[in-house]
Write an enzyme that holds these catalytic residues in place. Structure first.
Site, short mmCIF file in Angstrom:
data_model
loop_
_atom_site.label_atom_id
_atom_site.label_comp_id
_atom_site.label_asym_id
_atom_site.label_seq_id
_atom_site.Cartn_x
_atom_site.Cartn_y
_atom_site.Cartn_z
N ASP A 122 0.81 -1.21 0.00
CA ASP A 122 0.00 0.00 0.00
C ASP A 122 0.85 1.27 0.00
O ASP A 122 1.85 1.35 0.69
CB ASP A 122 -0.87 -0.03 1.27
CG ASP A 122 -1.73 1.19 1.44
OD1 ASP A 122 -2.61 1.38 0.60
OD2 ASP A 122 -1.51 1.96 2.39
N GLU A 175 1.48 -0.53 -4.99
CA GLU A 175 0.56 0.56 -5.30
C GLU A 175 1.30 1.88 -5.28
O GLU A 175 1.74 2.34 -4.24
CB GLU A 175 -0.57 0.64 -4.28
CG GLU A 175 -1.56 1.72 -4.63
CD GLU A 175 -2.16 2.45 -3.44
OE1 GLU A 175 -3.29 2.90 -3.56
OE2 GLU A 175 -1.50 2.58 -2.39
C1 LIG Z 1 -5.59 2.18 -3.52
C2 LIG Z 1 -5.29 2.06 -2.06
O1 LIG Z 1 -5.22 0.99 -1.52
N1 LIG Z 1 -5.12 3.18 -1.39
C3 LIG Z 1 -4.84 3.23 0.00
C4 LIG Z 1 -3.57 3.97 0.19
O2 LIG Z 1 -3.26 4.12 1.53
C5 LIG Z 1 -4.21 4.80 2.28
C6 LIG Z 1 -3.70 4.85 3.68
O3 LIG Z 1 -3.18 3.63 4.04
C7 LIG Z 1 -5.58 4.12 2.20
O4 LIG Z 1 -6.54 4.94 2.79
C8 LIG Z 1 -5.95 3.92 0.75
O5 LIG Z 1 -7.12 3.18 0.65
#
Ligand SMILES: CC(=O)N[C@H]1CO[C@H](CO)[C@@H](O)[C@@H]1O
Ligand SMILES: *[C@@H]1O[C@H](CO)[C@@H](O)[C@H](O)[C@H]1NC(C)=O
Ligand SMILES: *[C@@H]1O[C@H](CO)[C@@H](O)[C@H](O)[C@H]1NC(C)=O
Ligand SMILES: *[C@@H]1O[C@H](CO)[C@@H](O)[C@H](O)[C@H]1NC(C)=O
Ligand SMILES: *[C@@H]1O[C@H](CO)[C@@H](O)[C@H](O)[C@H]1NC(C)=O
Ligand SMILES: *[C@@H]1O[C@H](CO)[C@@H](O)[C@H](O)[C@H]1NC(C)=O
Ligand SMILES: [Ca+2]
Ligand SMILES: [Ca+2]
Length: 577
Positions: A222, A295
């Site tokens: 993440d 990600e």
């Molecule tokens: C796409 C995704 O998973 N986004 C996440 C990125 O990180 C933040 C904080 O951990 C999350 O709120 C998001 O959903």
């Protein structure tokens, strides 16, 4: 019909012969991935929140639609300030989702079905309720530097920098106990870990080791770009970030250009280190290759480095957000072709592409591009070369659900205001999965659900779509069968705009059947001469896949030089064999 039967027989034969994975090809290279958002997939105990047992109950469904691996948004112990992205303990399952035994049962069932389980790994931060943070705030010698602390600018009660959190407002929150500010790039209940501390990196690697040894196939990592901030100067201070002149709201994340808090070079090294941990475990366990899906939203030149730097390997699957970020309902076929080529042409040699069209942070395909383009997008996702990633519900064409300010629960929405929240809230894409037309769409036997169920669930649900020949679900399943062909798994791809409105994808492999994918993005009738567009085809082609936009049927034969596409029609044609 006879041709169809002949084709099916041949096709089955081809499948039988080639289903063994080609030597040197790892299991994930042409795999179909599926993202489960556990809160909304299936509730097994009637509390209105999805859980691990629910996933186990419905795992056969993933098999039915041809999924090879599923990644689960976080199921770890959490106060749920960001619905699990605020992890209190990375090696414990939150009681809301179940127990470790439930998770082990899920792994066993998945193994039986041949589906790999991938966990969400949140390296950037923990919850403020994590034992590490509690100890860090108490100046515990072991944990004191696990987080990013600062006494305040000039030792005054002023945040050390102007940095803004992704969820609005300062990234710095004062901590009374520690008498210092701590950094949080997301919610104030999500303090950032200090990756300059080798103990932190080791602790996080141990989390990876723990779950791999339990039997997970890998991790979706993440918010990678946020892992490192710029290193502090000799005084322990950091620089302010420059303004973004286009944005006037000083609380808005976009108010600043994040040159010191995202995409720092050290971030790549930590991804390489995580991959190294996985490689060591590949060796130790002698198992199928374990994988990282990362990600990161950012410039392609940076994203490509996530694959590796020529010397060391990184993530096998750096998520490709080109299409999801750039395509809108006015994009032409030229735009689609450009965004697809952006990735393929810049990807380092020998790497594998991936295609993402949805996740729990982005509006759904139906909302972004229109309900009449759901099949088009699924056809594209499944026929491009490499890995496909489907967000739960996109295979049946679920839509965003409008949710009032009062009912909004997503912190990204709640931290704004009734005027702005609709632009920011992610609740509309996180509503419960629609299994059938019964009580609460088959999601729960309880009386309430954590987010409302879409009002169209009697029409848009798995049970109903199973019974409709060219439903989104059945198109998706047929695509999956096609995707198992050697041509789609291993073949080359020629991707181009045939006209302003028609995107064409040719998939071919020596000695194998050639497939042509055609998408008519708009509402004009389109006459296509495929010999002119792609060449090297048989004079006659067969319809291998149609959608409910087609007047043609599967098995129909057509001249390659005179194909007509109806509005928003997507088809796959095959050369005659
Ligand atoms: C796409 C995704 O998973 N986004 C996440 C990125 O990180 C933040 C904080 O951990 C999350 O709120 C998001 O959903
Ligand atoms: C997480 O939970 C495990 C098992 O309950 C425990 O041993 C460990 O210390 C916990 N870790 C943290 C960081 O709280
Ligand atoms: C931690 O240390 C700081 C000084 O570095 C001190 O002000 C604070 O009171 C200490 N907090 C605890 C809980 O020991
Ligand atoms: C710190 O305070 C001094 C004197 O009060 C001032 O000159 C200096 O600009 C301040 N530095 C910052 C970073 O605010
Ligand atoms: C690749 O990264 C590794 C680990 O960070 C580093 O040691 C190596 O020098 C890098 N190689 C190149 C070519 O940048
Ligand atoms: C495209 O999307 C915008 C914003 O959602 C909408 O206002 C517009 O009507 C849509 N246009 C078409 C052609 O669907
Ligand atoms: Ca539940
Ligand atoms: Ca960070």
């Amino acid at each position: 019909m006879r041709i169809l039967i002949k084709f099916l027989t041949l096709f089955t034969l081809i499948l039988a012969v080639t289903s063994a994975v080609a030597a040197g090809t790892a299991w994930w290279e042409s795999a179909s991935f599926y993202q489960i958002y556990p809160r909304s997939f299936k509730d097994s105990d009637g509390d209105g929140i999805g859980d691990v047992k629910g996933i186990t109950q419905q795992l056969a469904y993933l098999k039915e639609i041809g999924i090879h691996a599923t990644w689960l948004s976080p199921i770890f112990t959490s106060p749920m300030a960001d619905f699990g992205y605020d992890v209190a303990n990375f090696t414990e399952i939150d009681p809301m989702f179940g127990t470790l035994e439930d998770f082990e049962e899920l792994l066993a069932k998945a193994k039986e079905l041949g589906i790999k389980i991938i966990l969400d790994f949140v390296p950037n931060h923990t919850s403020d309720e994590c034992e590490w943070f509690i100890k860090s705030a108490q100046n515990d010698t072991e944990y004191k530097d696990f987080y990013v602390w600062h006494p305040g600018k000039n030792n005054s009660r002023e945040p050390p920098t102007n940095w803004i959190s992704v969820f609005r407002g300062s990234t710095w929150t004062w901590h009374e106990g520690r008498q210092a500010y701590y950094l949080h790039q997301f919610h104030s209940k999500q303090p950032d870990l200090n990756y300059n501390n080798p103990k932190v990196r080791e602790a996080m690697k141990n989390v990876l080791r723990y779950w791999i040894r339990k039997g997970v196939a890998g991790f979706r990592v993440d918010a990678v770009p946020h892992v490192y901030e710029i290193a502090a100067d000799a005084n322990g201070d950091w620089p302010d970030e420059p303004r973004n002149p286009d944005v006037n709201d000083p609380e808005d994340y976009e108010y600043l250009q994040h040159i010191y808090t995202t995409h720092q070079p050290a971030t790549l090294d930590v991804v390489y280190e995580f991959r190294q941990v996985l490689k060591e475990l590949d060796e130790e366990l002698g198992d199928d290759e374990h994988i990282l899906l990362t990600e990161a939203y950012g410039p392609l030149s940076v994203l490509m480095q996530y694959y590796g730097n020529g010397t060391v390997d990184g993530s096998q699957i750096p998520f490709n957000f080109e299409l999801i970020s750039n395509v809108n309902n006015e994009s032409t076929a030229y735009d689609y072709a450009r965004f697809i080529h952006n990735w393929l042409d810049q990807m380092p040699k020998g790497r594998v592409a991936n295609w993402v069209m949805g996740n729990h942070d982005q509006t759904r395909i139906a909302a972004r591009l229109g309900k009449d383009r759901i099949d088009l997008i699924n056809v594209l996702l499944k026929t491009l070369p490499g890995v496909s990633v489907t967000y739960q519900g996109e295979e049946i064409g679920m839509s965003d659900v409008w949710i009032s300010w009062e009912e909004t629960v997503d912190p990204q929405g709640c931290q704004s205001n009734p005027q702005e929240y609709e632009r920011l809230t992610r609740d509309p894409v996180r509503t419960p999965f629609q299994w059938n037309d019964g009580h609460k769409a088959g999601f729960t036997e309880g009386q309430t659900t954590w987010l409302p169920i879409a009002s169209d669930y009697t029409l848009v649900n798995v049970k109903r779509q199973r019974g409709i020949a060219n439903s989104h679900l059945n198109v998706y399943k047929q695509l999956q069968i096609l995707r198992d062909s050697k041509t789609l798994r291993e073949g080359e791809a020629d991707i181009k705009a045939i006209s302003e409105d028609v995107l064409g994808v040719k998939r071919f492999l020596a000695g194998e059947r050639t497939y042509i994918v055609l998408l008519n993005l708009n509402n004009n009738l389109e006459a296509i001469n495929l010999n002119a567009a792609f060449g090297d085809l048989t004079p006659l082609l067969e319809y291998v896949l149609v959608t409910d936009r087609s007047a043609r049927r599967k098995g129909d034969i057509i001249h390659a030089d005179s194909i007509v596409l109806l509005p928003k029609e997507a088809v796959v044609l095959g050369t005659l064999i």
